[in-house]
Design a protein around this motif. Structure first.
Motif, PDB file in Angstrom:
ATOM      1  N   ASP A  35       0.833  -1.211   0.000  1.00  0.00           N
ATOM      2  CA  ASP A  35       0.000   0.000   0.000  1.00  0.00           C
ATOM      3  C   ASP A  35       0.866   1.259   0.000  1.00  0.00           C
ATOM      4  OD1 ASP A  35      -2.234  -1.501  -0.021  1.00  0.00           O
ATOM      5  OD2 ASP A  35      -2.898  -1.016   2.014  1.00  0.00           O
ATOM      6  N   ASP A  56       0.385   3.909   1.840  1.00  0.00           N
ATOM      7  CA  ASP A  56       0.226   4.735   3.037  1.00  0.00           C
ATOM      8  C   ASP A  56       1.128   4.306   4.197  1.00  0.00           C
ATOM      9  OD1 ASP A  56      -0.969   2.381   3.607  1.00  0.00           O
ATOM     10  OD2 ASP A  56      -2.966   3.177   3.965  1.00  0.00           O
ATOM     11  N   GLN A  70       1.228   1.623   5.737  1.00  0.00           N
ATOM     12  CA  GLN A  70       0.647   0.722   6.737  1.00  0.00           C
ATOM     13  C   GLN A  70       1.371  -0.622   6.707  1.00  0.00           C
ATOM     14  OE1 GLN A  70      -3.852   1.260   6.136  1.00  0.00           O
ATOM     15  NE2 GLN A  70      -3.549   1.149   8.348  1.00  0.00           N
ATOM     16  N   ARG A  89       0.847  -4.006  11.583  1.00  0.00           N
ATOM     17  CA  ARG A  89       0.142  -3.053  10.730  1.00  0.00           C
ATOM     18  C   ARG A  89       0.232  -1.676  11.374  1.00  0.00           C
ATOM     19  NH1 ARG A  89      -2.107  -2.661   5.643  1.00  0.00           N
ATOM     20  NH2 ARG A  89      -4.182  -1.811   5.638  1.00  0.00           N
ATOM     21  N   ARG A 116      -1.873   4.588   9.299  1.00  0.00           N
ATOM     22  CA  ARG A 116      -1.731   5.321   8.043  1.00  0.00           C
ATOM     23  C   ARG A 116      -0.882   6.569   8.300  1.00  0.00           C
ATOM     24  NH1 ARG A 116      -3.837   7.239   3.358  1.00  0.00           N
ATOM     25  NH2 ARG A 116      -4.864   5.455   2.422  1.00  0.00           N
TER      26      ARG A 116
END
Ligand code: UDP
Ligand code: MG
Length: 338
Positions: free
Chosen positions: A108, A110, A112, A212, A215
């Motif tokens: 991703d 962002d 994350q 995780r 963001r």
């Protein structure tokens, strides 16, 4: 030029990179510069040739400008731009289809998914000769309670559908070998849900656990409606059992009706007929509800059959920076041709 046609791997100027990193990017003007700053030293330090395929999923903010700037300073950064927003899974599809590397990692934009884990995935895949390395979320502490609960239910259901091959809590951060990529490319799906299709391939796989993160900037593009859509796509992609629900509901209401018929007959025979409109009313509502649910379920599948028959591409690529420097296309076919 708008095309959904995938350029064959051999049509692209050599050398073919060892690693491709695919990043779906949609309105990430705040996050993208931070992601690039963290990703680049990691990839440079891995000591293998690589390309980064940034898929601009029809961003409407400053993302396209930022991507151009990044490309000017980072020649390994390739831009693929969609003509319009087509969704995260479509962006992943384009990335997987267009990547040239021997290994393809999707991540991703962002932060994350920690980019540091790419090196770990790559090392594991090479060392153990694996086709797939899943990024598995060890701790979802940074997600909201609601997201954790809904994700928990989602993965539980998906494991029921796909089987034990499906790792728990594995999203779209993963590494695929060229063999796995080619297998995925050969599937006729128009709306692939990769987190199910990849385990379904059944190729040799390993896992890398990661935390995780939150963001880094901006906000999620996955509101509840998109999450429900992904869940519905996942279920209908892999199972027809919801259709069987109609049969069971029908059977159940038949049994209830049968019992009620006996009861009413007895009431009639023994001379105490009750007005009983409320029970009739409830039965009517119940059966009406059951019928609507079943029609809705049929609709979900028919809708998907309809779009599969239409066979429209899930995305249109407006621009691919790799094609700029590509010599005239050859008719030469290759084992990697799409
Ligand atoms: N994304 C995309 N198209 C979309 C929505 C999202 O390419 O229509 C990208 C987004 O830029 C990000 C990734 O998909 O890189 C995951 O999206 P997001 O972080 O919004 O989802 P979440 O992590 O909250 O589930
Ligand atoms: Mg995210």
């Amino acid at each position: 030029m708008h095309s959904a046609v995938t350029p064959a791997r051999d049509e692209i100027t050599p050398p073919v990179p060892v690693l491709s990193v695919v990043i779906p990017i949609y309105n990430e003007q705040e996050a993208l510069p931070l992601t690039v700053a963290r990703l680049r030293p990691i990839l440079d330090g891995m000591g293998v040739s690589y390309e980064v395929v940034g898929i601009d999923d029809g961003s409407t903010d400053a993302t396209p400008v930022i991507m151009q700037k990044v490309r000017q300073e980072w020649s390994e950064f390739r831009i693929v731009r969609f003509a319009r927003n087509s969704g995260h899974q479509a962006a992943l599809t384009a990335g997987i289809h267009r990547a040239h590397g021997d290994y393809v990692v999707s991540i991703d934009a962002d932060l994350q998914d920690p980019p540091e884990k790419i090196a770990e995935m790559f090392a594991l895949a090479r060392e153990k000769d694996l086709d797939i390395v899943y990024g598995v979320r060890g701790d979802r502490g940074t997600d909201t309670f609601f997201k954790r609960r809904t994700a928990g239910a989602y993965y539980w259901l998906m494991r029921k559908l796909v089987g034990k091959n499906m790792p728990n809590q594995a999203g779209d951060f993963r590494l695929l070998s060229r063999a796995a990529v080619d297998a995925l490319k050969s599937l006729p799906e128009h709306q692939p849900v990769y987190r199910l299709l990849v385990p379904w391939l059944g190729f040799s796989s390993g896992e890398v656990v990661y935390v995780r993160e939150e963001r880094v900037a901006g906000s999620t593009h996955y509101p509840l409606s998109k999450m429900v859509r992904l869940a519905l796509d996942s279920i209908t992609n892999f199972s027809a059992s919801p259709l069987r629900l109609a049969t069971w509901l029908g059977l159940m209401s038949f049994l209830v009706c049968f019992a009620l018929t006996i009861y009413t007959t007895l009431q009639y025979a023994f001379g105490s007929p009750v007005p009983g409109w409320s029970s009739l009313f409830m039965a009517m509502l119940f059966i009406g509800g059951v019928q609507l649910i079943c029609v809705g379920l049929l609709g979900e599948y028919i809708g998907r059959i309809y779009s599969a028959v239409q066979a429209r591409p899930a995305y249109f690529v407006g621009y691919d920076s790799a094609e700029e420097s590509t010599p005239a296309r050859s008719d030469q076919t290759s084992e990697y041709a799409a």
